[in-house]
Structures are given as structure tokens and as C-alpha cells.
Design a protein around this motif. Structure first.
Motif, PDB file in Angstrom:
ATOM      1  N   ALA A 236       0.932  -1.201   0.024  1.00  0.00           N
ATOM      2  CA  ALA A 236       0.324  -0.322   0.177  1.00  0.00           C
ATOM      3  C   ALA A 236       1.303   1.058  -0.206  1.00  0.00           C
ATOM      4  O   ALA A 236       1.766   1.227   0.922  1.00  0.00           O
ATOM      5  CB  ALA A 236      -0.745   0.385   0.921  1.00  0.00           C
ATOM      6  N   PHE A 237       0.673   2.255  -0.758  1.00  0.00           N
ATOM      7  CA  PHE A 237       1.794   3.377  -0.860  1.00  0.00           C
ATOM      8  C   PHE A 237       0.502   4.618  -0.099  1.00  0.00           C
ATOM      9  O   PHE A 237       1.141   6.036  -0.082  1.00  0.00           O
ATOM     10  CB  PHE A 237       1.335   3.900  -2.128  1.00  0.00           C
ATOM     11  N   ASN A 238      -0.571   4.592   0.033  1.00  0.00           N
ATOM     12  CA  ASN A 238      -1.602   5.569   1.157  1.00  0.00           C
ATOM     13  C   ASN A 238      -2.277   4.481   1.737  1.00  0.00           C
ATOM     14  O   ASN A 238      -2.087   3.585   1.541  1.00  0.00           O
ATOM     15  CB  ASN A 238      -2.104   6.456  -0.412  1.00  0.00           C
ATOM     16  N   GLU A 239      -2.520   5.759   2.315  1.00  0.00           N
ATOM     17  CA  GLU A 239      -3.738   4.920   3.411  1.00  0.00           C
ATOM     18  C   GLU A 239      -5.433   4.418   2.361  1.00  0.00           C
ATOM     19  O   GLU A 239      -6.070   3.881   3.238  1.00  0.00           O
ATOM     20  CB  GLU A 239      -4.139   6.692   3.946  1.00  0.00           C
TER      21      GLU A 239
ATOM     22  N   GLN B 144      -4.846   2.900   0.061  1.00  0.00           N
ATOM     23  CA  GLN B 144      -5.203   1.759  -0.828  1.00  0.00           C
ATOM     24  C   GLN B 144      -5.079   0.758   0.773  1.00  0.00           C
ATOM     25  O   GLN B 144      -5.225  -0.212   0.219  1.00  0.00           O
ATOM     26  CB  GLN B 144      -3.853   1.792  -1.559  1.00  0.00           C
ATOM     27  N   ASP B 145      -4.648   1.347   1.914  1.00  0.00           N
ATOM     28  CA  ASP B 145      -4.238   0.582   3.357  1.00  0.00           C
ATOM     29  C   ASP B 145      -5.600  -0.069   3.517  1.00  0.00           C
ATOM     30  O   ASP B 145      -5.879  -0.734   4.223  1.00  0.00           O
ATOM     31  CB  ASP B 145      -3.660   1.203   4.262  1.00  0.00           C
TER      32      ASP B 145
ATOM     33  N   THR C 104      -3.255  -0.393  -9.506  1.00  0.00           N
ATOM     34  CA  THR C 104      -2.673  -0.324  -8.045  1.00  0.00           C
ATOM     35  C   THR C 104      -3.343  -0.733  -7.729  1.00  0.00           C
ATOM     36  O   THR C 104      -3.581  -1.227  -6.021  1.00  0.00           O
ATOM     37  CB  THR C 104      -3.938   1.449  -7.613  1.00  0.00           C
TER      38      THR C 104
ATOM     39  N   LEU D 102      -9.486   4.374  -4.292  1.00  0.00           N
ATOM     40  CA  LEU D 102      -8.308   5.018  -4.600  1.00  0.00           C
ATOM     41  C   LEU D 102      -8.114   6.524  -5.072  1.00  0.00           C
ATOM     42  O   LEU D 102      -8.721   6.678  -6.117  1.00  0.00           O
ATOM     43  CB  LEU D 102      -7.207   4.266  -5.071  1.00  0.00           C
ATOM     44  N   PRO D 103      -7.109   7.350  -4.394  1.00  0.00           N
ATOM     45  CA  PRO D 103      -6.629   8.458  -5.268  1.00  0.00           C
ATOM     46  C   PRO D 103      -5.892   8.505  -6.764  1.00  0.00           C
ATOM     47  O   PRO D 103      -6.023   7.516  -7.104  1.00  0.00           O
ATOM     48  CB  PRO D 103      -5.635   8.817  -4.235  1.00  0.00           C
TER      49      PRO D 103
ATOM     50  N   ASP E  81      -4.317   9.335  -7.699  1.00  0.00           N
ATOM     51  CA  ASP E  81      -2.511   9.600  -7.598  1.00  0.00           C
ATOM     52  C   ASP E  81      -1.644   8.572  -6.728  1.00  0.00           C
ATOM     53  O   ASP E  81      -0.645   8.637  -6.828  1.00  0.00           O
ATOM     54  CB  ASP E  81      -2.261  11.030  -7.321  1.00  0.00           C
ATOM     55  N   THR E  82      -2.528   7.575  -7.165  1.00  0.00           N
ATOM     56  CA  THR E  82      -1.921   6.412  -6.864  1.00  0.00           C
ATOM     57  C   THR E  82      -1.199   6.093  -7.669  1.00  0.00           C
ATOM     58  O   THR E  82      -1.288   6.106  -8.736  1.00  0.00           O
ATOM     59  CB  THR E  82      -3.356   5.431  -6.325  1.00  0.00           C
TER      60      THR E  82
END
Length: 324
Positions: free
Chosen positions: A104-107, A109-110, A146, A294-295, A297-298
Motif C-alpha cells: 500500500a502506497f497510501n491510506e 490503499q491500506d 494500483t 483510491l486517489p 495520484d495513487t
């Protein structure tokens, strides 16, 4: 994956890690097999069944009585689940996808991993939730690369191999192509959709993809309507935004004139899942699924991996030259 030796002294098998089965890629499909450490069963000696003692009351006068029944051995259930997994239709590229190797790259995704993992570990075979109603699925939305298919694969693998659920995976544009080929062979669309409608858990990938033709929309509507009406659990992944509606319209531009903002708004509207699948299907998705977006920019994990592995990334002076 190479075959290993059966574990000794209670140690976990170096091939399957103690799961008793192995997942691997065979051609374009993800497949499972019983691990070498579990090919010989010490419980039933290869018979495939065991005697289990039960207790029941057959009459109030006699009271509880103990009796023995024949049940499938754990090795039989394992083989059945491996066979079920090989019918799911997961792509070979995600054969080793699991919750533990999802990065996970960001919250967001987590959270996506958390939603999928909670669903998989709390799912009750039969498709009901704690209140006895249909188990609610989830839909993952986000840019390409992603990990949405990764999470679908991890979820289905757990449901099938650990819980014994019958499940299927389908990429929507490939389903359309399969039905078109079926027409040429004299099959109806219902013959192909039927098994997908009846399976306990279905994962539909790339929702919203396609040309939006009447054939595609009717096929998608029929499939989702059948599952919705039957109260079956469905999982989705899409590259289109889950935003509920278009932004409020701006003041109209003069006829014949299209501003940059107008063009951007038109593109944005086309990226909404609601616009791609229509009001009827979107409404049902709201009831059938938990939404996870997911954003935009993910990072694309495939692209990031390629760039990191590229010789240009490691070449001397690569960073200095990149800014020129």
C-alpha cells in the motif's frame, strides 16, 4: 514452483509454508495443487474418509446416544478445494497474490486491503452476514496498476481454499467476447451468464470497460440483476470513479465555443462509473457493495517497478540528466 520434501519435526513445509497447497501460474491461469508434504494422509491412510463419533437424542425415553458416522477426511476436503480453485478463472499473473504481499502506497490503499481482508476472513459460507441477510461485497475503484485485481485474487483464494466457497472471476470485456463467440456456436448469452449468476461469490473486474453498446449494457444488467435478485455476493474492480454524480454545471459557453474547463468536465463525467453503467446498475451497486476509492495520484505499481528496474534508473548521472 519446485517440489519440496515433507516437513520433519513439526517444521512448516518450505514449499507451501504449512498451507498444504501450492499456488502457481500455468499458462494464463492461476492454478493450485496439493503440496508434496500433504500428498500422503496420515489421518485416513489414503482412504479419503474417517469415522467420527457423534451424540444425538432420538427419543426422550432412551436419552442421548453416541454413534459413528463416515465423513470426508481433511485430505478429501483439501483436494475438493484445490479443484474448486482451478475453476475460478483467476489470471496467472496474480497466482501468488495475497493480503500479506500487497504493498500500500497510501491510506486509501491500506483501507482497500483492510476491507477486502475483513470481508474474506469474516465471510460465512452460504453468503449470509451476521444478521442472516446477503453478505455485502465490495467495489474497488482506482487508476490502473494500483492492485485492485491483486486484492480480488487474494480474496477469492482465501474464500475458496480456506473456506470452501465456490467462486468465479471474470474480466468484463472478456465475458462480452466469450458471449459473442458463443453466438457463433449457437449458444445463447444466458447459457454463459447462467453459471456466473448462480455461483456463490463472483468477482467482476474492469467494470465499466467497453464501448457501452446495447449488447454490453444488456449483458451487464442481466448478470447483476440476476445476482441482486438472488441475494448473491458480488465483488467489483473498476478504473472509473465512484463519485455519485456530476459536478454542478457551470454557466453555458457561447454556441460554437468550448473552453478548456468544458473539455475537462466532459472527460471527468465520462470517468464516472455511474455514467458508464447507468442509473439502474449503479443504484444496485450502492446496496450490494462497500465502496472503496483510491486517489487518482495513487502510483501505478507496474510502472514504478519498471522504472526502478530500468538501466536508466541505475545509470551514473541519470538523476542529473533527468532535469535537463
Amino acid at each position: 514452483m519446485a517440489l519440496g520434501m515433507a516437513p520433519k519435526n513439526g517444521e512448516a513445509c518450505g514449499v507451501c509454508g504449512g498451507r498444504t497447497y501450492v499456488l502457481e501460474r500455468r499458462g494464463d491461469q492461476a492454478q493450485a495443487r496439493v503440496c508434496v508434504c500433504s500428498e500422503s494422509c496420515s489421518v485416513c491412510g489414503g482412504r479419503g474418509h474417517v469415522l467420527v463419533e457423534r451424540e444425538g437424542v432420538f427419543s426422550q425415553k432412551v436419552g442421548p446416544r453416541r454413534y459413528e458416522v463416515m465423513e470426508p477426511c481433511v485430505c478429501t476436503r483439501r483436494r475438493r478445494r484445490v479443484s474448486l480453485f482451478n475453476e475460478v478463472g483467476l489470471p496467472g499473473v496474480v497466482s501468488h497474490a495475497g493480503f500479506d504481499n500487497y504493498r500500500a502506497f497510501n491510506e486509501a490503499q491500506d483501507r482497500g486491503r483492510g476491507v477486502a481482508m475483513h470481508f474474506a476472513h469474516q465471510y460465512v459460507k452460504g453468503g449470509t452476514d451476521t444478521k442472516g441477510g446477503p453478505a455485502k461485497g465490495f467495489i474497488l475503484s482506482g487508476p490502473v496498476g494500483t492492485g485492485k485485481t491483486h486484492l480480488l485474487a487474494a480474496t477469492l483464494a482465501h474464500l475458496v481454499l480456506e473456506v470452501g466457497v465456490r467462486a468465479r472471476y471474470v474480466e468484463i470485456s472478456l465475458l462480452y467476447a466469450t458471449i459473442r463467440r458463443g453466438f457463433q456456436e449457437g449458444k445463447s448469452g444466458g447459457e454463459i451468464i447462467g453459471p456466473l449468476s448462480d455461483v456463490e461469490v463472483l468477482a467482476i473486474d474492469e467494470l465499466g470497460k467497453g464501448r457501452g453498446s446495447p449488447f454490453e449494457m444488456e449483458t451487464l444488467d442481466e448478470l447483476i440483476a440476476r445476482r441482486y435478485n438472488a441475494g448473491r455476493t458480488t465483488l467489483f474492480a473498476t478504473n472509473y470513479s465512484l463519485e455519485p454524480e456530476k459536478k454542478a454545471p457551470r454557466a453555458a459557453a457561447p454556441p460554437g465555443y468550448r473552453t478548456t474547463e468544458d473539455a475537462r468536465n466532459a472527460v471527468r463525467e465520462a470517468e464516472l462509473l455511474r455514467e458508464r453503467v447507468g442509473e439502474r446498475i449503479y443504484s444496485r451497486l450502492c446496496e450490494m457493495c462497500t465502496f472503496v476509492e483510491l486517489p487518482r495520484d495513487t502510483p501505478d505499481r507496474r510502472r514504478t517497478r519498471q522504472e526502478m528496474d530500468s538501466p536508466l534508473h541505475h545509470a551514473p548521472g541519470a538523476l542529473r540528466g533527468a532535469g535537463r
